[in-house]
Design an enzyme around this catalytic site. Structure first.
Site, PDB file in Angstrom:
ATOM      1  N   LYS A 192      -6.574 -12.599 -23.609  1.00 53.96           N
ATOM      2  CA  LYS A 192      -6.684 -12.010 -24.778  1.00 53.96           C
ATOM      3  C   LYS A 192      -7.143 -12.807 -25.931  1.00 53.96           C
ATOM      4  O   LYS A 192      -7.764 -12.160 -26.877  1.00 53.96           O
ATOM      5  CB  LYS A 192      -5.332 -11.099 -24.852  1.00 53.96           C
ATOM      6  CG  LYS A 192      -5.065  -9.905 -23.867  1.00 53.96           C
ATOM      7  CD  LYS A 192      -6.152  -8.854 -23.879  1.00 53.96           C
ATOM      8  CE  LYS A 192      -5.739  -7.859 -22.898  1.00 53.96           C
ATOM      9  NZ  LYS A 192      -6.837  -6.749 -22.774  1.00 53.96           N
ATOM     10  N   TYR A 217      -2.398 -13.942 -19.480  1.00 49.99           N
ATOM     11  CA  TYR A 217      -2.674 -12.580 -20.291  1.00 49.99           C
ATOM     12  C   TYR A 217      -2.931 -12.966 -21.818  1.00 49.99           C
ATOM     13  O   TYR A 217      -3.904 -12.648 -22.238  1.00 49.99           O
ATOM     14  CB  TYR A 217      -1.433 -11.741 -20.153  1.00 49.99           C
ATOM     15  CG  TYR A 217      -1.698 -10.174 -20.657  1.00 49.99           C
ATOM     16  CD1 TYR A 217      -2.605  -9.088 -20.094  1.00 49.99           C
ATOM     17  CD2 TYR A 217      -1.168  -9.845 -22.195  1.00 49.99           C
ATOM     18  CE1 TYR A 217      -2.931  -7.964 -20.709  1.00 49.99           C
ATOM     19  CE2 TYR A 217      -1.579  -8.687 -22.708  1.00 49.99           C
ATOM     20  CZ  TYR A 217      -2.259  -7.865 -21.737  1.00 49.99           C
ATOM     21  OH  TYR A 217      -2.512  -6.627 -22.371  1.00 49.99           O
ATOM     22  N   ALA A 218      -2.182 -14.058 -22.249  1.00 49.32           N
ATOM     23  CA  ALA A 218      -2.335 -14.202 -23.613  1.00 49.32           C
ATOM     24  C   ALA A 218      -3.618 -14.986 -23.666  1.00 49.32           C
ATOM     25  O   ALA A 218      -4.557 -14.989 -24.625  1.00 49.32           O
ATOM     26  CB  ALA A 218      -1.180 -15.228 -23.996  1.00 49.32           C
ATOM     27  N   ALA A 222     -10.314   3.775 -17.586  1.00 52.00           N
ATOM     28  CA  ALA A 222      -9.921   5.012 -18.269  1.00 52.00           C
ATOM     29  C   ALA A 222      -9.306   5.926 -17.357  1.00 52.00           C
ATOM     30  O   ALA A 222      -9.307   7.291 -18.038  1.00 52.00           O
ATOM     31  CB  ALA A 222     -11.247   5.498 -18.806  1.00 52.00           C
TER      32      ALA A 222
END
Length: 249
Positions: free
Chosen positions: A154, A150-151, A10
């Site tokens: 995710k 990353y794929a 964040a």
């Protein structure tokens, strides 16, 4: 009602926008990132607007660090019942060039991080009989050249989310995922640099395939997260919302 929220990753980008939005909705927010000092701008923006926030430094892939961070949030802000698992990194490369460290690092931050954070926070949610977990997936979950790690992370986030929804629903806890499309952030800027394309050209190329004809902003994702975290979303769980300007932009 004021809740205690933790948003990971964040310090900037989507995470910062989400922390600011949740604070605007009346929640106290723990702004968590790897480097606590990097969270200062987000915390300052929240407090200057009259909200309540604290900065927390923690590596979400480290079990001890996660436990310590959640314990500190509980002590200083209160028991967290909202969790947004946004922390992420990229180590893009084609499969034959991808190292084991590239793979492990990305899966570690995204999937292991979401697992550790969710496991630590869910006990507070179950005790409260109310909770919201929002996990950040991506349109890359559908496959994207140069992003096998990353794929996979995710796509895994979506299965993780659906399982949390099944396990935790009876305790008043919902779990949903957001799959952003092309969002203008520091991460997309670094991708443009990596491929050697001027950022404006990179954006223009991406926007050409987006039906609404614009790039996404972090606030677009924050708005979706705010809905999933709301009281009104109590009958929405196990869902994956593609916020991409089109069906799979």
């Amino acid at each position: 009602m004021t809740r205690i929220a933790i948003v990971t990753g964040a310090a900037r980008g989507i995470g910062a926008a989400t922390a600011l939005r949740l604070a605007r909705d009346g929640h106290a927010v723990a702004v968590l990132d790897l480097d606590e000092a990097s969270c200062s701008d987000t915390v300052a923006a929240i407090t200057q607007a009259g909200g309540r926030a604290m900065a927390v430094g923690a590596n979400v892939a480290d079990s001890g660090a996660v436990q310590a961070a959640v314990a500190r949030v509980t002590e200083e802000l209160g028991a967290p019942t909202i969790l947004v698992n946004n922390a992420g990194i990229i180590r893009d490369n084609l499969l034959f060039k991808m190292t084991e460290d590239d793979w492990d690092s990305v899966l570690g931050v995204h999937l292991r991080g979401a697992f550790l954070m969710s496991r630590a926070v869910q006990q507070h949610q179950v005790e409260a009989g109310w909770g919201r977990i929002v996990n950040l997936s991506s349109t890359s979950a559908l496959g994207n050249r140069g992003q096998a790690n990353y794929a996979a992370a995710k796509a895994g986030m979506q299965g993780f989310t659906k399982t949390l929804a099944i396990e935790l629903g009876r305790y008043g806890v919902t779990a949903n995922a957001i799959a952003p499309g092309f969002i203008v952030t520091d991460m997309t800027r670094s991708t443009a640099e990596r491929v050697g394309v001027p950022f404006d050209d990179f954006v223009a190329h991406s926007v050409a395939d987006i039906p609404v004809a614009r790039a996404g902003a972090p606030e677009d994702i924050a708005n979706a997260a705010a809905f999933f975290c709301s009281e009104e979303a109590g009958f929405v769980s196990g869902q994956v919302l593609y916020v991409a300007g089109g069906p799979r932009a």
